[in-house]
Write a protein that holds these residues in place. Sequence first.
Motif, PDB file in Angstrom:
ATOM      1  N   THR A  96      13.403 -10.268   5.055  1.00 49.39           N
ATOM      2  CA  THR A  96      13.438  -9.718   3.694  1.00 49.39           C
ATOM      3  C   THR A  96      12.446 -10.431   2.791  1.00 49.39           C
ATOM      4  N   LEU A  97      12.444 -11.769   2.820  1.00 51.33           N
ATOM      5  CA  LEU A  97      11.502 -12.521   1.984  1.00 51.33           C
ATOM      6  C   LEU A  97      10.071 -12.335   2.458  1.00 51.33           C
ATOM      7  N   ALA A  98       9.888 -12.177   3.762  1.00 46.39           N
ATOM      8  CA  ALA A  98       8.540 -11.921   4.276  1.00 46.39           C
ATOM      9  C   ALA A  98       7.983 -10.620   3.696  1.00 46.39           C
ATOM     10  N   ARG A  99       8.822  -9.589   3.637  1.00 45.35           N
ATOM     11  CA  ARG A  99       8.376  -8.295   3.112  1.00 45.35           C
ATOM     12  C   ARG A  99       8.132  -8.352   1.608  1.00 45.35           C
ATOM     13  N   ILE A 100       8.997  -9.068   0.889  1.00 48.26           N
ATOM     14  CA  ILE A 100       8.792  -9.220  -0.554  1.00 48.26           C
ATOM     15  C   ILE A 100       7.483  -9.960  -0.817  1.00 48.26           C
ATOM     16  N   PHE A 101       7.258 -11.028  -0.078  1.00 52.20           N
ATOM     17  CA  PHE A 101       6.029 -11.804  -0.238  1.00 52.20           C
ATOM     18  C   PHE A 101       4.805 -10.958   0.091  1.00 52.20           C
ATOM     19  N   ALA A 102       4.902 -10.145   1.139  1.00 50.77           N
ATOM     20  CA  ALA A 102       3.787  -9.276   1.533  1.00 50.77           C
ATOM     21  C   ALA A 102       3.417  -8.321   0.406  1.00 50.77           C
ATOM     22  N   ARG A 103       4.434  -7.753  -0.246  1.00 49.12           N
ATOM     23  CA  ARG A 103       4.158  -6.848  -1.370  1.00 49.12           C
ATOM     24  C   ARG A 103       3.622  -7.617  -2.574  1.00 49.12           C
ATOM     25  N   ALA A 104       4.215  -8.773  -2.828  1.00 45.99           N
ATOM     26  CA  ALA A 104       3.845  -9.539  -4.020  1.00 45.99           C
ATOM     27  C   ALA A 104       2.375  -9.957  -4.008  1.00 45.99           C
ATOM     28  N   ILE A 105       1.868 -10.387  -2.860  1.00 48.37           N
ATOM     29  CA  ILE A 105       0.482 -10.856  -2.813  1.00 48.37           C
ATOM     30  C   ILE A 105      -0.516  -9.700  -2.875  1.00 48.37           C
ATOM     31  N   ASN A 106      -0.009  -8.487  -2.725  1.00 43.01           N
ATOM     32  CA  ASN A 106      -0.896  -7.319  -2.720  1.00 43.01           C
ATOM     33  C   ASN A 106      -0.702  -6.389  -3.915  1.00 43.01           C
ATOM     34  N   CYS A 107       0.393  -6.560  -4.655  1.00 44.88           N
ATOM     35  CA  CYS A 107       0.702  -5.649  -5.758  1.00 44.88           C
ATOM     36  C   CYS A 107      -0.239  -5.874  -6.938  1.00 44.88           C
ATOM     37  N   PRO A 108      -0.923  -4.830  -7.417  1.00 39.41           N
ATOM     38  CA  PRO A 108      -1.836  -4.971  -8.553  1.00 39.41           C
ATOM     39  C   PRO A 108      -1.110  -4.978  -9.898  1.00 39.41           C
ATOM     40  N   ASN A 109       0.175  -4.641  -9.886  1.00 35.71           N
ATOM     41  CA  ASN A 109       0.932  -4.511 -11.142  1.00 35.71           C
ATOM     42  C   ASN A 109       2.104  -5.476 -11.213  1.00 35.71           C
ATOM     43  N   ARG A 110       2.044  -6.563 -10.479  1.00 35.38           N
ATOM     44  CA  ARG A 110       3.203  -7.451 -10.451  1.00 35.38           C
ATOM     45  C   ARG A 110       3.436  -8.121 -11.810  1.00 35.38           C
ATOM     46  N   THR A 111       4.683  -8.487 -12.026  1.00 32.66           N
ATOM     47  CA  THR A 111       5.084  -9.225 -13.217  1.00 32.66           C
ATOM     48  C   THR A 111       5.368 -10.655 -12.799  1.00 32.66           C
ATOM     49  N   GLY A 112       4.504 -11.567 -13.184  1.00 32.16           N
ATOM     50  CA  GLY A 112       4.608 -12.925 -12.670  1.00 32.16           C
ATOM     51  C   GLY A 112       4.357 -12.907 -11.182  1.00 32.16           C
ATOM     52  N   ALA A 113       5.391 -13.249 -10.412  1.00 33.16           N
ATOM     53  CA  ALA A 113       5.261 -13.225  -8.956  1.00 33.16           C
ATOM     54  C   ALA A 113       5.943 -12.022  -8.330  1.00 33.16           C
ATOM     55  N   GLU A 114       6.640 -11.236  -9.149  1.00 36.17           N
ATOM     56  CA  GLU A 114       7.431 -10.138  -8.603  1.00 36.17           C
ATOM     57  C   GLU A 114       6.605  -8.867  -8.393  1.00 36.17           C
ATOM     58  N   PRO A 115       6.718  -8.245  -7.210  1.00 33.00           N
ATOM     59  CA  PRO A 115       6.040  -6.961  -6.989  1.00 33.00           C
ATOM     60  C   PRO A 115       6.688  -5.882  -7.837  1.00 33.00           C
ATOM     61  N   CYS A 116       5.907  -4.885  -8.230  1.00 36.73           N
ATOM     62  CA  CYS A 116       6.472  -3.819  -9.062  1.00 36.73           C
ATOM     63  C   CYS A 116       7.332  -2.855  -8.255  1.00 36.73           C
ATOM     64  N   ASN A 117       7.040  -2.751  -6.954  1.00 39.36           N
ATOM     65  CA  ASN A 117       7.764  -1.854  -6.040  1.00 39.36           C
ATOM     66  C   ASN A 117       7.622  -0.382  -6.404  1.00 39.36           C
ATOM     67  N   GLU A 118       6.655  -0.071  -7.248  1.00 44.07           N
ATOM     68  CA  GLU A 118       6.449   1.311  -7.668  1.00 44.07           C
ATOM     69  C   GLU A 118       5.027   1.811  -7.411  1.00 44.07           C
ATOM     70  N   CYS A 119       4.073   0.910  -7.345  1.00 48.24           N
ATOM     71  CA  CYS A 119       2.680   1.322  -7.160  1.00 48.24           C
ATOM     72  C   CYS A 119       2.455   1.850  -5.742  1.00 48.24           C
ATOM     73  N   GLU A 120       1.288   2.411  -5.529  1.00 41.90           N
ATOM     74  CA  GLU A 120       0.988   3.012  -4.220  1.00 41.90           C
ATOM     75  C   GLU A 120       1.059   1.998  -3.093  1.00 41.90           C
ATOM     76  N   ILE A 121       0.550   0.793  -3.349  1.00 39.05           N
ATOM     77  CA  ILE A 121       0.571  -0.235  -2.304  1.00 39.05           C
ATOM     78  C   ILE A 121       1.995  -0.660  -1.990  1.00 39.05           C
ATOM     79  N   CYS A 122       2.777  -0.938  -3.032  1.00 40.60           N
ATOM     80  CA  CYS A 122       4.175  -1.335  -2.816  1.00 40.60           C
ATOM     81  C   CYS A 122       4.958  -0.257  -2.079  1.00 40.60           C
ATOM     82  N   ARG A 123       4.779   0.995  -2.506  1.00 39.00           N
ATOM     83  CA  ARG A 123       5.516   2.080  -1.877  1.00 39.00           C
ATOM     84  C   ARG A 123       5.150   2.213  -0.397  1.00 39.00           C
ATOM     85  N   SER A 124       3.877   2.076  -0.094  1.00 37.18           N
ATOM     86  CA  SER A 124       3.461   2.213   1.301  1.00 37.18           C
ATOM     87  C   SER A 124       3.987   1.061   2.153  1.00 37.18           C
ATOM     88  N   PHE A 125       4.109  -0.128   1.551  1.00 37.17           N
ATOM     89  CA  PHE A 125       4.697  -1.257   2.273  1.00 37.17           C
ATOM     90  C   PHE A 125       6.196  -1.028   2.474  1.00 37.17           C
TER      91      PHE A 125
END
Length: 231
Positions: free
Chosen positions: A53-82
């Motif tokens: 679970t943390l591996a997947r969150i970290f994977a999105r976080a380092i790639n998310c262009p819209n993150r807030t601080g360290a948190e992935p937005c989970n809504e952008c195209e990259i996050c959704r595809s992950f």
Amino acid sequence: MSNLVLYRKYRPKTFASVVNQEPIKQTLSNAVANNRVAHAYLFVGPRGVGKTTLARIFARAINCPNRTGAEPCNECEICRSFLDATSLDLMEIDAASHTGVDNIRELIDHLQFAPTRAAYKVIIIDEVHMLSKGAFNALLKTLEEPPKHAVFILATTEAHKVPATIISRTQRFDFKKVSLADLAALLQSICTDNGVSIESGALQEIAAAADGSFRDGLSLLDQVMNYAGKA
């Protein structure tokens, strides 16, 4: 109600929503926020405590262009595809069933190409201790000279079976079992969310039987809810 089993329905999608593992969450969050991403990580610990679970969150976080601080937005195209496992920049393999050198060579060939959309290509290898000697040797060569766009996250329940040469080229994080109180509290919140009434003693019994594993606790709760006739 979703027909997903509970451990999938309630899988955390942000660092903040992960219960326990505070030092690990803090270190990974700081790495994201400060842009200090290493090329390889080793997540060690019992089953069902949040390694993947943390591996997947970290994977999105380092790639998310819209993150807030360290948190992935989970809504952008990259996050959704992950999240949907449709991205070419995220590869997950279970080493328990992909133990051979050819499996690792396939990953290495995949890494020769730049990411399609993300900043990093992330490779998550679960139960990495199951790899063959030849597979470990192939992996070692890549960890020694990794492509700049590659991030490996290796997860294992048996770190003593991972070669020291591999471990020495990773940042190691040791996950602990979830406390009885924290697991019981999580189970109670899920019951409340699903409109299920359950005695605190029963929750304590489920939490104790889970032996510190989120996944086992949620699976047991699923069984109890089904037995009680709650859809």
